[in-house]
Design a protein around this motif. Structure first.
Motif, PDB file in Angstrom:
ATOM      1  N   GLU A   1       8.521   7.346   7.395  1.00 22.46           N
ATOM      2  CA  GLU A   1       9.072   5.734   7.631  1.00 22.46           C
ATOM      3  C   GLU A   1      10.103   6.037   8.808  1.00 22.46           C
ATOM      4  O   GLU A   1      11.223   6.911   8.483  1.00 22.46           O
ATOM      5  CB  GLU A   1       9.671   5.223   6.328  1.00 22.46           C
ATOM      6  N   LYS A   2      10.126   5.258   9.837  1.00 26.09           N
ATOM      7  CA  LYS A   2      10.855   5.503  11.001  1.00 26.09           C
ATOM      8  C   LYS A   2      12.265   4.792  10.987  1.00 26.09           C
ATOM      9  O   LYS A   2      13.160   5.545  11.368  1.00 26.09           O
ATOM     10  CB  LYS A   2      10.302   5.011  12.328  1.00 26.09           C
TER      11      LYS A   2
ATOM     12  N   ASN B   1       5.373  -0.646   2.048  1.00 27.14           N
ATOM     13  CA  ASN B   1       5.051  -0.388   3.424  1.00 27.14           C
ATOM     14  C   ASN B   1       5.326  -1.322   4.211  1.00 27.14           C
ATOM     15  O   ASN B   1       5.158  -2.416   4.334  1.00 27.14           O
ATOM     16  CB  ASN B   1       3.218  -0.299   3.535  1.00 27.14           C
ATOM     17  N   TYR B   2       6.316  -0.847   5.263  1.00 29.03           N
ATOM     18  CA  TYR B   2       6.956  -1.643   6.372  1.00 29.03           C
ATOM     19  C   TYR B   2       6.385  -1.341   7.725  1.00 29.03           C
ATOM     20  O   TYR B   2       6.850  -1.962   8.711  1.00 29.03           O
ATOM     21  CB  TYR B   2       8.454  -1.102   6.440  1.00 29.03           C
ATOM     22  N   ASP B   3       5.034  -1.066   7.857  1.00 25.61           N
ATOM     23  CA  ASP B   3       4.443  -0.850   9.165  1.00 25.61           C
ATOM     24  C   ASP B   3       4.663  -2.597   9.840  1.00 25.61           C
ATOM     25  O   ASP B   3       4.834  -2.579  11.219  1.00 25.61           O
ATOM     26  CB  ASP B   3       3.115  -0.650   8.683  1.00 25.61           C
TER      27      ASP B   3
ATOM     28  N   SER C   1       0.974  -1.223   0.057  1.00 29.11           N
ATOM     29  CA  SER C   1      -0.260  -0.026  -0.106  1.00 29.11           C
ATOM     30  C   SER C   1       0.813   1.225   0.027  1.00 29.11           C
ATOM     31  O   SER C   1       1.970   1.062   0.416  1.00 29.11           O
ATOM     32  CB  SER C   1      -0.964   0.087   1.148  1.00 29.11           C
ATOM     33  N   PRO C   2       0.297   2.493  -0.258  1.00 28.93           N
ATOM     34  CA  PRO C   2       1.167   3.557  -0.366  1.00 28.93           C
ATOM     35  C   PRO C   2       1.736   3.905   1.020  1.00 28.93           C
ATOM     36  O   PRO C   2       0.891   3.696   1.919  1.00 28.93           O
ATOM     37  CB  PRO C   2       0.278   4.712  -1.196  1.00 28.93           C
ATOM     38  N   ASN C   3       2.979   4.609   0.900  1.00 21.58           N
ATOM     39  CA  ASN C   3       3.484   4.733   2.088  1.00 21.58           C
ATOM     40  C   ASN C   3       3.232   6.368   2.298  1.00 21.58           C
ATOM     41  O   ASN C   3       3.954   7.197   1.621  1.00 21.58           O
ATOM     42  CB  ASN C   3       4.886   4.678   2.075  1.00 21.58           C
ATOM     43  N   THR C   4       2.167   6.605   3.235  1.00 19.77           N
ATOM     44  CA  THR C   4       1.855   8.152   3.338  1.00 19.77           C
ATOM     45  C   THR C   4       2.426   8.739   4.691  1.00 19.77           C
ATOM     46  O   THR C   4       2.888   9.913   4.781  1.00 19.77           O
ATOM     47  CB  THR C   4       0.329   8.384   3.322  1.00 19.77           C
TER      48      THR C   4
END
Length: 221
Positions: free
Chosen positions: A9-10, A32-34, A3-6
């Motif tokens: 990113e930490k 997306n690395y959540d 999914s798009p990374n909005t």
């Protein structure tokens, strides 16, 4: 497909909102690395907490601590006044600082004000000869402010304050908040739990004082 990374990113560079514009992505959108970040934070939190616990209970010199900033560090239990390392030591450190209570003394089956660091350690290691395990159940927030739910548990296979071992599992649950500084050193720890959940399980066994008073043979010995 990712999914798009909005959000920012930490842990990876060049994946912030401005960086991902006009990029041709292999799978149609930026990764997306959540999920993996959450897994990483949970693993890192477990290692940090276990190392912190090891240092608090086993290292004598404050300067030998690696997980905390000894100068800035503060500890609080159930919203009580924050304590410095030196103030914790005056309470007897270890279990004493973790079992502070406002109960009248006559109702205390474990009284931190009467215990030393050594005596409290002996009391619990005797009651839990196989150890008192820590399990982190869920991490709600990652650094720099870590919030997690935990479970502490063990089997009461030794006596505790005159109470016979039951062989039963004793456990309690709580929530902890760790605050880290820019060097990833812990500067504040807060715990929230009911100490009665722990101590209640340790005083279920027969009390040696009660046994002796009810037994005419023991009364005469």
């Amino acid at each position: 497909m990712a999914s798009p990374n909005t959000a920012a990113e930490k842990y990876r560079s060049y994946l912030n909102e401005d960086d991902i514009k006009n990029i041709k992505w292999r799978f149609g959108s930026p990764p997306n690395y959540d999920a993996v970040n959450k897994l990483f934070e949970e693993g890192r939190t477990k290692n940090l907490v276990k190392t912190w616990e090891m240092e608090m209970f086993n290292k004598v010199n404050f300067d030998d601590y690696k997980t905390i900033d000894p100068v800035k560090y503060r500890f609080s239990l159930n919203g009580r006044k924050e304590l410095t390392l030196e103030e914790k030591r005056k309470l007897g450190g270890g279990y004493n600082s973790l079992l502070q209570t406002s109960l009248p003394e006559k109702f205390r089956c474990f009284n931190p004000s009467e215990e030393t660091d050594d005596s409290s350690h002996r009391a619990f290691t005797t009651a839990f000869p196989r150890g008192f395990a820590l399990e982190i159940l869920q991490v709600y927030a990652g650094p720099p402010v870590i919030v997690y739910k935990f479970r502490h548990w063990g089997f009461m296979e030794g006596p505790f304050k005159g109470h016979s071992p039951t062989g039963e599992m004793v456990e309690f649950f709580g929530v902890a908040i760790y605050e880290l500084d820019e060097h990833s050193k812990i500067v504040k720890v807060e715990f929230f739990y009911d100490r009665g959940e722990l101590l209640g399980g340790l005083v279920k066994g027969a009390n040696s004082d009660d046994i002796s008073s009810s037994c005419p043979f023991l009364n005469n010995t």
